[in-house]
Design a protein around this motif. Sequence first.
Motif, PDB file in Angstrom:
ATOM      1  N   VAL A 383       1.114  -0.793  -0.464  1.00 27.93           N
ATOM      2  CA  VAL A 383       0.025   0.157   0.126  1.00 27.93           C
ATOM      3  C   VAL A 383       0.607   1.550  -0.076  1.00 27.93           C
ATOM      4  O   VAL A 383       2.126   1.325   0.654  1.00 27.93           O
ATOM      5  N   LYS A 384       0.745   2.069  -0.804  1.00 31.08           N
ATOM      6  CA  LYS A 384       1.777   3.401  -0.835  1.00 31.08           C
ATOM      7  C   LYS A 384       0.955   4.085   0.473  1.00 31.08           C
ATOM      8  O   LYS A 384      -0.120   3.771   0.825  1.00 31.08           O
ATOM      9  N   PRO A 385       2.012   5.615   1.021  1.00 34.31           N
ATOM     10  CA  PRO A 385       1.769   5.602   1.421  1.00 34.31           C
ATOM     11  C   PRO A 385       0.198   7.124   1.320  1.00 34.31           C
ATOM     12  O   PRO A 385      -0.177   7.193   2.559  1.00 34.31           O
ATOM     13  N   ASP A 386      -0.488   7.049  -0.016  1.00 34.82           N
ATOM     14  CA  ASP A 386      -1.777   7.791   0.598  1.00 34.82           C
ATOM     15  C   ASP A 386      -2.662   6.754   0.020  1.00 34.82           C
ATOM     16  O   ASP A 386      -3.995   6.806  -0.619  1.00 34.82           O
ATOM     17  N   ASP A 387      -2.268   5.529   0.684  1.00 38.03           N
ATOM     18  CA  ASP A 387      -3.048   4.529   1.390  1.00 38.03           C
ATOM     19  C   ASP A 387      -3.759   3.623  -0.475  1.00 38.03           C
ATOM     20  O   ASP A 387      -4.784   2.613  -0.295  1.00 38.03           O
ATOM     21  N   THR A 388      -2.993   4.148  -1.649  1.00 36.23           N
ATOM     22  CA  THR A 388      -3.406   3.811  -2.523  1.00 36.23           C
ATOM     23  C   THR A 388      -2.670   1.355  -2.911  1.00 36.23           C
ATOM     24  O   THR A 388      -2.117   1.408  -2.572  1.00 36.23           O
ATOM     25  N   GLU A 389      -3.764   0.787  -3.123  1.00 38.67           N
ATOM     26  CA  GLU A 389      -3.778  -0.250  -3.151  1.00 38.67           C
ATOM     27  C   GLU A 389      -3.004  -0.940  -4.689  1.00 38.67           C
ATOM     28  O   GLU A 389      -2.967  -0.886  -5.217  1.00 38.67           O
ATOM     29  N   MET A 390      -1.884  -1.168  -3.617  1.00 38.07           N
ATOM     30  CA  MET A 390      -1.334  -2.115  -5.135  1.00 38.07           C
ATOM     31  C   MET A 390      -0.477  -3.151  -5.347  1.00 38.07           C
ATOM     32  O   MET A 390      -1.543  -3.856  -4.670  1.00 38.07           O
ATOM     33  N   LEU A 391       0.643  -3.324  -6.080  1.00 34.60           N
ATOM     34  CA  LEU A 391       0.323  -5.061  -5.815  1.00 34.60           C
ATOM     35  C   LEU A 391       2.010  -5.772  -5.300  1.00 34.60           C
ATOM     36  O   LEU A 391       3.128  -4.571  -5.190  1.00 34.60           O
ATOM     37  N   TRP A 392       2.332  -6.533  -5.252  1.00 32.97           N
ATOM     38  CA  TRP A 392       3.448  -7.056  -4.860  1.00 32.97           C
ATOM     39  C   TRP A 392       4.420  -7.238  -5.818  1.00 32.97           C
ATOM     40  O   TRP A 392       4.169  -7.257  -6.835  1.00 32.97           O
ATOM     41  N   GLY A 393       6.201  -7.038  -5.911  1.00 32.01           N
ATOM     42  CA  GLY A 393       6.565  -7.397  -7.248  1.00 32.01           C
ATOM     43  C   GLY A 393       6.286  -9.270  -7.497  1.00 32.01           C
ATOM     44  O   GLY A 393       6.832  -9.783  -8.641  1.00 32.01           O
ATOM     45  N   LEU A 394       5.967 -10.388  -6.563  1.00 33.47           N
ATOM     46  CA  LEU A 394       6.495 -11.231  -6.457  1.00 33.47           C
ATOM     47  C   LEU A 394       4.248 -12.048  -6.170  1.00 33.47           C
ATOM     48  O   LEU A 394       4.026 -11.669  -5.692  1.00 33.47           O
ATOM     49  N   THR A 395       4.385 -13.148  -6.623  1.00 34.40           N
ATOM     50  CA  THR A 395       3.267 -14.305  -6.409  1.00 34.40           C
ATOM     51  C   THR A 395       3.962 -15.093  -4.877  1.00 34.40           C
ATOM     52  O   THR A 395       4.734 -14.810  -4.648  1.00 34.40           O
ATOM     53  N   PRO A 396       2.554 -14.837  -4.440  1.00 33.22           N
ATOM     54  CA  PRO A 396       2.596 -15.696  -2.338  1.00 33.22           C
ATOM     55  C   PRO A 396       3.645 -16.547  -2.555  1.00 33.22           C
ATOM     56  O   PRO A 396       4.279 -17.232  -1.827  1.00 33.22           O
ATOM     57  N   ASP A 397       3.759 -17.654  -3.740  1.00 34.67           N
ATOM     58  CA  ASP A 397       4.238 -18.804  -3.528  1.00 34.67           C
ATOM     59  C   ASP A 397       5.845 -18.519  -4.080  1.00 34.67           C
ATOM     60  O   ASP A 397       7.084 -19.158  -3.806  1.00 34.67           O
ATOM     61  N   ALA A 398       6.321 -17.631  -5.124  1.00 34.83           N
ATOM     62  CA  ALA A 398       7.273 -16.890  -5.061  1.00 34.83           C
ATOM     63  C   ALA A 398       8.118 -17.261  -4.560  1.00 34.83           C
ATOM     64  O   ALA A 398       9.619 -16.914  -3.665  1.00 34.83           O
ATOM     65  N   LEU A 399       7.468 -16.096  -3.491  1.00 34.25           N
ATOM     66  CA  LEU A 399       8.238 -15.281  -2.259  1.00 34.25           C
ATOM     67  C   LEU A 399       8.376 -16.411  -1.237  1.00 34.25           C
ATOM     68  O   LEU A 399       9.629 -15.736  -0.722  1.00 34.25           O
ATOM     69  N   ARG A 400       7.828 -17.113  -1.018  1.00 35.93           N
ATOM     70  CA  ARG A 400       7.732 -18.451   0.087  1.00 35.93           C
ATOM     71  C   ARG A 400       9.072 -18.826  -0.138  1.00 35.93           C
ATOM     72  O   ARG A 400      10.183 -19.078   0.251  1.00 35.93           O
ATOM     73  N   LYS A 401       8.899 -19.078  -1.829  1.00 32.54           N
ATOM     74  CA  LYS A 401      10.253 -20.154  -1.566  1.00 32.54           C
ATOM     75  C   LYS A 401      11.703 -19.127  -1.636  1.00 32.54           C
ATOM     76  O   LYS A 401      12.557 -19.685  -1.326  1.00 32.54           O
TER      77      LYS A 401
END
Length: 734
Positions: A383-401
């Motif tokens: 989430v940006k400082p102005d509360d805009t909801e954005m994306l992470w750069g990876l999917t949950p599985d990729a981040l877990r790995k």
Amino acid sequence: MCRSIRRRPLQFQKEYATLKKHIYGELMSRLTDLIAKAKANDPQLGADVEREFRALSSRLSFGLNFERHRPEAVELPQRPVRRGDKVRVLPPRGSPAKGDQRLWQVKAIRKAKKTVDLELLDQPKAEMPSVSLDDLVVVAEFRDTIYPGLVSTGKVSRGGDKPWHTVINGENYHALKAATWTHRGKVDAIYIDPPYNTGAKDWKYNNDYVEGEDLYRHSKWLAMMERRLLLAKELLNPADSVLIVSIDEKEYLRLGLLLEQGFPEARIQMVSSVIKPEGTNRMGEFSRTNEYLYFVLFGTARVTPTSDDMTGREQADGEQGVEWRNLRRRENTSIRTARPNQFYAVFIDPEKGSIHSVGEALAPDVDKVSVVIPDGCYAVFPVKPDDTEMLWGLTPDALRKLLKQGFARVRRPESGPSKAVIQYLASGTVKAILSGAVKISGRDPQGAIQGAFDRVAVMPKTTWNKGSHNAQTAGTLLLTALIPNRRFPFPKSLYAVEDALRFFVANKPKAIVCDFFSGSGTTAHAVMRLNKQDGGRRQCISVTNNEVAADEQKALREKGLRPGDTEWERLGICDYITKPRVQAAITGKTPDGQPIKGDYKFTDEFPMSDGFEENAEFFTLTYETPLAVNYQTAFARIAPLLWLRAGSVGRRIEKLPAAGWDVADAYGLLVELDKAADFLKAARKAEALRITYIVTDDDRRFQALARRLPDGVEAIRLYESYLTNFAFANGDDT
Ligand SMILES: C[S@@+](CC[C@H](N)C(=O)[O-])C[C@H]1O[C@@H](n2cnc3c(N)ncnc32)[C@H](O)[C@@H]1O
């Protein structure tokens, strides 16, 4: 432009130039059209005409066209006036006037009266009544043959048997000519920072400051640079060397073209370098923070990768070369709804200071507050400082790995959901680690890899933005610490020059570096730092003239002083700034003998008062005449040139040897050929011998002797009238 045009008023000159360009351009495009038509009607005729057109047009000069302003001339105030010299008559002492610019020739010197009879050059009928010897200054035009020599004016030695750095006070065009004898093809790197041609009296052409309104300002600058760059090219090792030129927005376009035209065989890149992060403001313009560096690479020269990509992006200690990326995407297109599976919670355990686990992706209509948070943890969303909801750069599985492998981490876990930053390593870095190209020394408490990675070599980027390159702090202030109360305009950051050179001489511990616009001597200082970092024996040849600044010049003239007077010369850049700075850097003491305050920073930090274990010798360039000097004096003036050619190392043979020969550490000198047997015996014993100079006019005897020298020792013939060996006539400067 022809002479008759040049004499017309300025406005007319400008119109003439525009018209010429216009007509030329029109003509070319018209011819191209006609060829296309001819090709359509009669392909053979069209092709023939096109071939002829190409041949003709290749002879027309496209690219950079400029007036060569020949001949360039320089005043030599310290050179005694001799019969036959070209001279100018100086304005009376105390006068700020520019004075008579005509060139006169000395017909006779009346020693008793200390006067001179003159004749106007090229107009022998125009004579001037006798002029006082004191009111003349010798002028060397660049087309004149010169006989350069060097006189030592001091030295500082803390470097044992290391080669000596040299600082030469003189006109660089002539010093470069002399260097074509001492260093042809031997120089590994040239770094220059020429006058930028700002229009604010920052340099002189033909002894005159070049000002903003001078219509020929750019062509004068180009002519000045071209002459010197072509000589510089003769010094550089064609197989592997680099020329580095710094410049700003006033001349970078013209310089780029000049380099391309002068060095068609080289590879050229330009770097933008931030030197003043706070910027220079000018109304209505972008605030300027940077200048430029041209890198001209010859032969096999390559940029040596280091651990620094030069962008100045923060790299924590021991993490050089491994770039942690922020997981939250920043681009406006990466809002939550753009992808279905990259908006989720990352749970942080603030107590352990680590990532606890990774949540599942949330469908677009699921509110993030509905997520169940593990005990003792908090959730971080993209989430940006102005509360805009954005994306992470990876999917949950990729981040877990990545997390499992220690390739993801949280920064600032203690500061809560809005401040914590999730980071990961990009696939290239992961690959480098898994393949062993990057070695890991350990892991931090959260399991993320950390510590002293083996330094990863990265290619530096073309935008340099490093605090260490700040010209004020690492240039002006650093220089003030070395030589307090002495002013020098715009010295470069020491660390900026060091960094620029490192990319090319890091693997050349014996590199020869040259700077022929050396100003305050930053380049020599940077070379000493590089040596300290790896125990190298690199040497730097610095050349700079002894000008004083424009405002200082006015004040000195008003005091009745002239160039050549001791008081004037004492305040010149080379004597007042360059030499004392190099001396201070080596000794660690200011000119007053006080320990220098402050520490070197960045790559190698230590007190400046430690100095360097290096040697440096200071010289002034002289102009000899082949007629008027005796053998011993003539030899004394060329003695440093023989020593320089042999590597500026060890003892120098200062006088013609009484024994008829001498062998110093790196070179030998044979003057009397009937002493050759003794000379050869000594030469065979001298382990570090590189060169022998054999004085003879007899080529056959020279060849016979050369064959008897130890393997690997170069034989160089010197004519018996020594100075003829050092006669530098000008081939092209008409
Ligand atoms: C811009 S400064 C170089 C500053 C230097 N990089 C430093 O960090 O201190 C250029 C220097 O070149 C010198 N110079 C200009 N024209 C020259 C010439 N024809 N021969 C020798 N030196 C010259 C000037 O006196 C000046 O000190």
